[in-house]
Design a protein around this motif. Structure first.
Motif, PDB file in Angstrom:
ATOM      1  N   LYS A  61       0.746  -1.089   0.023  1.00 26.15           N
ATOM      2  CA  LYS A  61      -0.067  -0.052   0.099  1.00 26.15           C
ATOM      3  C   LYS A  61       0.792   1.249   0.188  1.00 26.15           C
ATOM      4  O   LYS A  61       0.354   2.448  -0.247  1.00 26.15           O
ATOM      5  N   THR A  62       2.139   1.073   0.251  1.00 23.47           N
ATOM      6  CA  THR A  62       2.912   2.234   0.231  1.00 23.47           C
ATOM      7  C   THR A  62       3.361   2.747  -1.032  1.00 23.47           C
ATOM      8  O   THR A  62       3.822   2.092  -1.977  1.00 23.47           O
ATOM      9  N   ARG A  63       3.355   4.139  -1.159  1.00 20.69           N
ATOM     10  CA  ARG A  63       3.826   4.825  -2.485  1.00 20.69           C
ATOM     11  C   ARG A  63       5.235   5.482  -2.124  1.00 20.69           C
ATOM     12  O   ARG A  63       5.134   6.284  -1.292  1.00 20.69           O
ATOM     13  N   ARG A  64       6.132   5.494  -2.825  1.00 18.15           N
ATOM     14  CA  ARG A  64       7.599   6.265  -2.887  1.00 18.15           C
ATOM     15  C   ARG A  64       7.730   6.772  -3.889  1.00 18.15           C
ATOM     16  O   ARG A  64       7.562   6.422  -5.137  1.00 18.15           O
ATOM     17  N   ILE A  65       8.053   8.115  -3.768  1.00 24.86           N
ATOM     18  CA  ILE A  65       8.513   8.778  -5.174  1.00 24.86           C
ATOM     19  C   ILE A  65      10.020   9.709  -4.686  1.00 24.86           C
ATOM     20  O   ILE A  65      10.027   9.957  -3.596  1.00 24.86           O
ATOM     21  N   SER A  66      10.632   9.594  -5.684  1.00 24.87           N
ATOM     22  CA  SER A  66      12.033  10.554  -5.609  1.00 24.87           C
ATOM     23  C   SER A  66      11.996  11.256  -6.983  1.00 24.87           C
ATOM     24  O   SER A  66      11.929  10.772  -8.069  1.00 24.87           O
TER      25      SER A  66
END
Length: 211
Positions: free
Chosen positions: A137-142
């Motif tokens: 369920k986790t979203r990560r953005i860089s």
């Protein structure tokens, strides 16, 4: 871009997912008030990310690209005077880059057409290496050294189902997942923000041009 002369009439679509993290201390009031209610801090500072799963602008393919956003709104969202900056995937072709700027500036009309009215200043747009990852369920953005974010849904009574505002008239999409940020840092255009623990949103987008 070869299609410059047709801006506002070109068929376009953008399907995928959008995440936002803002300075509101509880869930963003703009979703249910449609921008009529003040943000919890009286003003809005937001960073966001878009994962384009499929999309096009005319015959320019946008599929697989990512976009970063910075938005600053002085009071109610609906009153406008937004300041916006765009960060566009460094993998984008020149035509795709120009197409995304045209869409996100509101000039392409359609779903994002309201930007042409609400945004008073486009602070800039630039290429950046962007990664957008889902892990459960986790979203990560860089976004280069500009944005580092990690968004998770707020837990509901049933852990298998997200807490979702459904059937809304919010411009992004009808169903907004209530979320929060484990990490929410932005350093860009003279702004230094950290919204860890603040309001966040997850939305499946299905945007399109004028019909």
């Amino acid at each position: 871009m070869a299609l410059d002369g047709d801006i506002g009439t070109v068929d376009w679509t953008m399907k995928g997912e959008l995440i936002l993290n803002c300075n509101c201390t509880v869930f963003c009031p703009c979703v249910v008030s449609l921008g009529q209610h003040l943000p919890t801090e009286g003003h809005c500072q937001t960073w966001g990310g878009i994962r384009i799963d499929s999309g096009h602008y005319g015959d320019v393919d946008l599929s697989g690209l990512n976009v970063g956003l910075m938005i600053e709104i002085p009071e109610r969202m609906a009153r406008g005077n937004w300041k916006v900056a765009l960060f566009i995937d460094d993998r984008a072709s020149d035509d795709a880059y120009d197409a995304i700027v045209t869409i996100m500036s509101g000039k392409a009309r359609g779903t994002t057409g309201l930007f042409s009215v609400l945004v008073s200043e486009l602070l800039g747009h630039e290429r950046q290496p962007i990664t957008y990852e889902n892990e459960g369920k986790t979203r990560r953005i860089s976004v280069g050294k500009r944005i580092k974010g990690e968004i998770i849904p707020v837990a509901g009574k049933d852990p298998e189902n997200d807490l979702v505002i459904t059937n809304s008239q919010y411009w992004m999409g009808a169903d907004i997942t209530v979320a929060t940020a484990n990490q929410g840092r932005l350093r860009a255009f003279g702004r230094v923000w950290d919204f860890e623990g603040r309001s966040a949103e997850i939305c499946q987008i299905d945007w399109h041009g004028p019909k």
